[in-house]
Design a protein around this motif. Structure first.
Motif, PDB file in Angstrom:
ATOM      1  N   ALA A   1      76.195 -17.993 112.971  1.00 23.07           N
ATOM      2  CA  ALA A   1      77.253 -16.965 112.788  1.00 23.07           C
ATOM      3  C   ALA A   1      76.555 -15.484 112.803  1.00 23.07           C
ATOM      4  CB  ALA A   1      77.931 -17.123 111.345  1.00 23.07           C
ATOM      5  N   ALA A   2      75.466 -15.549 112.082  1.00 24.68           N
ATOM      6  CA  ALA A   2      74.723 -14.419 111.984  1.00 24.68           C
ATOM      7  C   ALA A   2      73.918 -13.841 113.355  1.00 24.68           C
ATOM      8  CB  ALA A   2      73.639 -14.306 111.024  1.00 24.68           C
TER       9      ALA A   2
ATOM     10  N   LEU B   1      75.513 -31.415 103.850  1.00 20.10           N
ATOM     11  CA  LEU B   1      76.511 -30.290 103.954  1.00 20.10           C
ATOM     12  C   LEU B   1      75.802 -28.864 103.721  1.00 20.10           C
ATOM     13  CD1 LEU B   1      79.898 -29.772 103.698  1.00 20.10           C
ATOM     14  CD2 LEU B   1      79.007 -29.136 101.262  1.00 20.10           C
ATOM     15  N   LEU B   2      74.805 -29.150 102.651  1.00 24.15           N
ATOM     16  CA  LEU B   2      74.078 -27.984 102.384  1.00 24.15           C
ATOM     17  C   LEU B   2      72.989 -27.523 103.661  1.00 24.15           C
ATOM     18  CD1 LEU B   2      73.385 -26.020  99.865  1.00 24.15           C
ATOM     19  CD2 LEU B   2      71.156 -27.575  99.547  1.00 24.15           C
TER      20      LEU B   2
ATOM     21  N   GLY C   1      73.788 -27.959 106.745  1.00 22.11           N
ATOM     22  CA  GLY C   1      74.904 -27.424 107.676  1.00 22.11           C
ATOM     23  C   GLY C   1      75.117 -26.129 107.517  1.00 22.11           C
ATOM     24  N   ILE C   2      75.161 -25.778 106.197  1.00 21.11           N
ATOM     25  CA  ILE C   2      75.540 -24.488 105.639  1.00 21.11           C
ATOM     26  C   ILE C   2      74.339 -23.518 106.285  1.00 21.11           C
ATOM     27  CG2 ILE C   2      75.678 -23.085 103.880  1.00 21.11           C
ATOM     28  CD1 ILE C   2      76.837 -24.904 102.222  1.00 21.11           C
ATOM     29  N   VAL C   3      73.228 -23.840 105.920  1.00 24.01           N
ATOM     30  CA  VAL C   3      72.045 -22.980 106.552  1.00 24.01           C
ATOM     31  C   VAL C   3      72.201 -22.670 108.133  1.00 24.01           C
ATOM     32  CG1 VAL C   3      69.603 -22.804 106.714  1.00 24.01           C
ATOM     33  CG2 VAL C   3      70.558 -23.659 104.791  1.00 24.01           C
ATOM     34  N   ALA C   4      72.458 -23.862 108.803  1.00 22.64           N
ATOM     35  CA  ALA C   4      72.519 -23.748 110.299  1.00 22.64           C
ATOM     36  C   ALA C   4      73.802 -23.049 110.591  1.00 22.64           C
ATOM     37  CB  ALA C   4      72.754 -25.153 110.829  1.00 22.64           C
ATOM     38  N   GLY C   5      74.907 -23.284 109.956  1.00 26.19           N
ATOM     39  CA  GLY C   5      76.281 -22.432 110.319  1.00 26.19           C
ATOM     40  C   GLY C   5      75.992 -21.024 110.260  1.00 26.19           C
ATOM     41  N   ALA C   6      75.264 -20.574 109.198  1.00 22.37           N
ATOM     42  CA  ALA C   6      75.328 -19.266 108.764  1.00 22.37           C
ATOM     43  C   ALA C   6      74.295 -18.757 109.680  1.00 22.37           C
ATOM     44  CB  ALA C   6      74.830 -18.956 107.252  1.00 22.37           C
ATOM     45  N   PHE C   7      73.313 -19.409 110.037  1.00 25.36           N
ATOM     46  CA  PHE C   7      72.387 -18.780 111.096  1.00 25.36           C
ATOM     47  C   PHE C   7      73.469 -18.653 112.421  1.00 25.36           C
ATOM     48  CE2 PHE C   7      69.955 -19.845 114.965  1.00 25.36           C
ATOM     49  CZ  PHE C   7      69.139 -18.762 115.100  1.00 25.36           C
TER      50      PHE C   7
END
Lengths: 174, 195
Positions: free
Chosen positions: A88-89, A77-78, A80-86
């Protein structure tokens, strides 16, 4: 005086984002039998590093007897958070690529840029210790715990903001 | 909840958190969470510090909306036997002391564990320092966990205590009062804050 409102706001409405996070918690409960939470993953990764250096010592620590240092749902999950924020940005043209936030430089001057990293490291240490003691972070207590009406979670989240309010005021408004 | 309830049976069928299926699901849920955190602006340093200064209410709006929607959703799923609850134990001393320490760290770092990972993803390299610190702090806690479990973690340990327990109400009755109340707070926040 530095004003946080003079910098860019959120790309999406906070109500839309909040509602979708609420739906996301339903999905994690339903499909993974897990509440949304981020801080335990740091402890597991730290435990994996500890195990590679001092395996016997790490395995004997009571905390790691309960939370095995391994790659599991929360660690993924953690990541994934890095990847998802990338994503989105990148999609929204909001990639920063900066070592120091503009608001820090505006407050403390360019000569204090190195202090930003020091503050981040020290803040991280204190925050993680506090999260483990309190039993969770802004996600685990602040969203997952509070929405289940846990008394400890509501106490913890108020204490997060009290500690943060005092610290942020000393740094930016004193 | 008895061991034979539908929710328990479903939970048991989900299996281990390190099965391939759960690793993939964890990653997918993480991508969704990180995407939402970034779009919600809560990976931005000034928005998080603004929240702690009580000058930018984006964080509170996101959290309150998630709490309201999540509460309705989780308790509905629970009533239908679809999910088990995951209540963290209430330990007054540890919740307060740990919470305050967390807050001090929050002020210094400017990100929390989830939003710090999101900040890293959007290119805020200072979050690397935060991630390193979070790992060191976690290990430090593990190092002291024996002593802490025997002392502060026992003080005021009330187990899985909930708000309706405290006021002596049924959960459903409590929610009928609580959720409109939270919605009113959210409405007031929207009405009286700039952001």
């Amino acid at each position: 005086m530095t004003d946080p409102l003079m910098y860019s706001g959120p790309a999406w409405s906070p109500y839309l984002v909040g509602a979708l996070i609420g739906v996301l918690t339903m999905l994690t409960f339903y499909f993974s039998n897990k509440p949304l939470g981020a801080s335990t993953a740091y402890a597991r990764i730290a435990g994996m590093v500890g195990r590679s250096i001092a395996p016997k010592h790490t395995d004997k620590l009571p905390y790691y007897e309960k939370k095995t240092p391994k790659v599991e749902w929360g660690v993924m999950l953690l990541i994934g958070i890095v990847a998802g924020a990338f994503l989105a940005a990148w999609q929204g043209g909001e990639l920063t690529g900066a070592w120091v936030p503009p608001m820090w430089t505006a407050q403390f001057g360019e000569s204090a840029d190195a202090w930003r990293i020091a503050a981040a490291v020290v803040g991280g240490v204190i925050m993680a210790f506090g999260a483990r003691l309190a039993g969770g972070c802004t996600s685990g207590h602040g969203i997952s715990g509070t929405l289940q009406l846990s008394v400890g979670s509501w106490i913890a989240v108020f204490c997060f903001f009290i500690g943060g309010f005092v610290t942020a005021h000393l740094m930016f408004r004193w | 909840m008895t061991a034979s309830s539908p929710a328990n049976a479903r939970a048991a069928s989900i299996g281990n958190s390190d099965s391939t299926r759960q690793l993939v699901l964890g990653l997918l849920f993480g991508v969704a969470f990180g995407f939402l955190l970034q779009k919600g602006g809560v990976a931005k340093y000034h928005i998080l510090i603004g929240a702690l200064l009580l000058e930018d209410f984006t964080v509170m709006k996101v959290m309150l909306t998630a709490i309201i929607v999540g509460s309705v959703g989780i308790f509905a799923l629970h009533a239908l036997g679809g999910v088990e609850l995951h209540l963290k134990p209430t330990r007054y001393a540890s919740n307060v002391v740990g919470g305050l320490l967390f807050g001090i760290g929050f002020g210094l770092l400017g990100y929390c564990p989830g939003t710090g990972a999101a900040a890293l993803g959007q290119g805020n390299w200072d979050a690397i320092g935060g991630v390193a610190g979070l790992m060191v702090g976690s290990y430090l806690y593990a190092e002291m966990s024996g002593t802490l479990d025997r002392t502060i973690n026992k003080w005021g340990d009330r187990g899985k205590l909930t708000l309706p327990d405290i006021v002596g109400m049924k959960r459903s009755t409590f929610l009928l009062i609580w959720l409109p109340l939270l919605t009113m707070v959210l409405y007031a926040m929207d009405r009286f804050t700039v952001r």
